[in-house]
Motif scaffolding. Structure first.
Motif, PDB file in Angstrom:
ATOM      1  N   UNK A  17     -84.206 -34.436  24.723  1.00  0.00           N
ATOM      2  CA  UNK A  17     -84.032 -35.858  24.381  1.00  0.00           C
ATOM      3  C   UNK A  17     -85.233 -36.679  24.814  1.00  0.00           C
ATOM      4  N   UNK A  18     -85.766 -36.333  26.024  1.00  0.00           N
ATOM      5  CA  UNK A  18     -86.933 -37.067  26.506  1.00  0.00           C
ATOM      6  C   UNK A  18     -88.127 -36.847  25.605  1.00  0.00           C
ATOM      7  N   UNK A  19     -88.320 -35.583  25.157  1.00  0.00           N
ATOM      8  CA  UNK A  19     -89.441 -35.288  24.266  1.00  0.00           C
ATOM      9  C   UNK A  19     -89.315 -36.017  22.940  1.00  0.00           C
ATOM     10  N   UNK A  20     -88.093 -36.047  22.386  1.00  0.00           N
ATOM     11  CA  UNK A  20     -87.885 -36.759  21.127  1.00  0.00           C
ATOM     12  C   UNK A  20     -88.110 -38.250  21.285  1.00  0.00           C
ATOM     13  N   UNK A  21     -87.702 -38.787  22.416  1.00  0.00           N
ATOM     14  CA  UNK A  21     -87.894 -40.210  22.671  1.00  0.00           C
ATOM     15  C   UNK A  21     -89.378 -40.563  22.741  1.00  0.00           C
ATOM     16  N   UNK A  22     -90.144 -39.729  23.469  1.00  0.00           N
ATOM     17  CA  UNK A  22     -91.589 -39.969  23.568  1.00  0.00           C
ATOM     18  C   UNK A  22     -92.238 -39.839  22.192  1.00  0.00           C
TER      19      UNK A  22
ATOM     20  N   UNK B 172     -90.865 -40.386  19.283  1.00  0.00           N
ATOM     21  CA  UNK B 172     -90.506 -41.533  18.453  1.00  0.00           C
ATOM     22  C   UNK B 172     -91.295 -42.781  18.843  1.00  0.00           C
ATOM     23  N   UNK B 173     -91.492 -42.969  20.167  1.00  0.00           N
ATOM     24  CA  UNK B 173     -92.194 -44.162  20.639  1.00  0.00           C
ATOM     25  C   UNK B 173     -93.669 -44.134  20.245  1.00  0.00           C
ATOM     26  N   UNK B 174     -94.294 -42.951  20.418  1.00  0.00           N
ATOM     27  CA  UNK B 174     -95.741 -42.847  20.171  1.00  0.00           C
ATOM     28  C   UNK B 174     -96.074 -42.209  18.828  1.00  0.00           C
ATOM     29  N   UNK B 175     -95.127 -42.084  17.931  1.00  0.00           N
ATOM     30  CA  UNK B 175     -95.364 -41.382  16.657  1.00  0.00           C
ATOM     31  C   UNK B 175     -96.502 -41.996  15.860  1.00  0.00           C
ATOM     32  N   UNK B 176     -96.587 -43.309  15.846  1.00  0.00           N
ATOM     33  CA  UNK B 176     -97.629 -43.959  15.058  1.00  0.00           C
ATOM     34  C   UNK B 176     -99.025 -43.585  15.543  1.00  0.00           C
ATOM     35  N   UNK B 177     -99.141 -43.160  16.795  1.00  0.00           N
ATOM     36  CA  UNK B 177    -100.449 -42.804  17.348  1.00  0.00           C
ATOM     37  C   UNK B 177    -100.737 -41.294  17.267  1.00  0.00           C
ATOM     38  N   UNK B 178     -99.696 -40.501  17.343  1.00  0.00           N
ATOM     39  CA  UNK B 178     -99.934 -39.051  17.459  1.00  0.00           C
ATOM     40  C   UNK B 178     -99.572 -38.270  16.200  1.00  0.00           C
ATOM     41  N   UNK B 179     -99.064 -38.939  15.148  1.00  0.00           N
ATOM     42  CA  UNK B 179     -98.617 -38.178  13.984  1.00  0.00           C
ATOM     43  C   UNK B 179     -99.762 -37.394  13.343  1.00  0.00           C
TER      44      UNK B 179
END
Length: 249
Positions: free
Chosen positions: A25-30, A32-39
């Motif tokens: 859950x923690x990994x998915x949360x991170x 989702x939060x930083x997706x725009x930067x790391x996608x």
């Protein structure tokens, strides 16, 4: 005291433990939060993994195909080595030409093809030796009691000039006359007589036969044994050619 210390360590370990699904859950949360930067990095990583997987599959497939090809060639070489000269004597002229072409390919010759037939200009097989030189091959499947005449070697020299080849090879199931060997030695023709053909058929390479070219066809004792084994050649009237053709024996 020891029991109390063990109990405190167990309580601290339980306090630090993360629930089984907490890490995910923690990994998915991170993510989702930083997706725009790391996608971009995630997509590149996935693409690299896909290309790597495809490359590994192609490499493995190539190894399997090459392995099957090597095994097929090994089995073919073994089968050729077990082929006796008596079986070669029973071949048609076309089959003998195919055998010579197959032996050339086995020894690393390239662009080997059979050209024997009507209008072949005295050539039966052409190709390229492992060292890159071009070659023209004349194949004569005669009875062992026959003898290759000098005019037949001269015909091969004409084919060499006609096709513009570097090397002329004469392969036969019998032996060369003394006059034919004179032409062979004076013009650098590779003469593969019955004895050398037996060695070639049993695994010796064509380049190794070229290394002993012109070394002779045995002494008087060997020739006497030859006549005892195969009989003496019938005398021919001057100018009368030996039997020549696919079924000549």
């Amino acid at each position: 005291m020891a029991a109390r210390r063990k109990a405190r360590r167990r309580r601290k370990a339980r306090g630090r433990a993360v629930p089984s699904g907490g890490g995910l859950l923690l990994g998915l949360l991170v993510l989702a939060v930083f997706w725009s930067r790391i996608w971009v990095y995630v997509v590149v990583l996935a693409a690299v993994a896909a290309v790597g997987g495809l490359g590994w599959w192609l490499w493995r497939t190539d190894r399997l195909v090459r392995g099957r090809d090597r095994e097929w060639r090994r089995q073919d070489a073994v089968a050729a080595g077990r082929r006796t000269l008596a079986e070669v004597d029973g071949m048609t002229g076309t089959e003998f030409e195919d055998l010579v072409a197959a032996l050339c390919r086995r020894d690393g010759c390239a662009e080997v093809r059979r050209v024997g037939g009507a209008g072949d200009q005295g050539a039966d097989v052409v190709g390229r030796l492992p060292d890159g030189r071009t070659m023209v091959v004349q194949c004569k499947r005669y009875a062992p009691s026959a003898v290759i005449a000098s005019r037949e070697v001269r015909d091969l020299l004409g084919s060499k000039v006609h096709f513009g080849m570097d090397v002329a090879v004469f392969v036969t199931t019998t032996r060369f006359s003394r006059q034919a060997m004179d032409v062979v030695l004076k013009n650098g023709v590779i003469a593969v007589n019955r004895d050398l053909l037996g060695s070639w058929n049993s695994g010796a390479s064509l380049p190794s036969l070229m290394g002993v070219n012109g070394s002779g066809q045995g002494d008087a004792t060997h020739r006497a044994r030859w006549r005892t084994t195969y009989g003496r050649q019938k005398r021919r009237r001057p100018g009368r050619p030996l039997r020549d053709g696919p079924d000549a024996v």
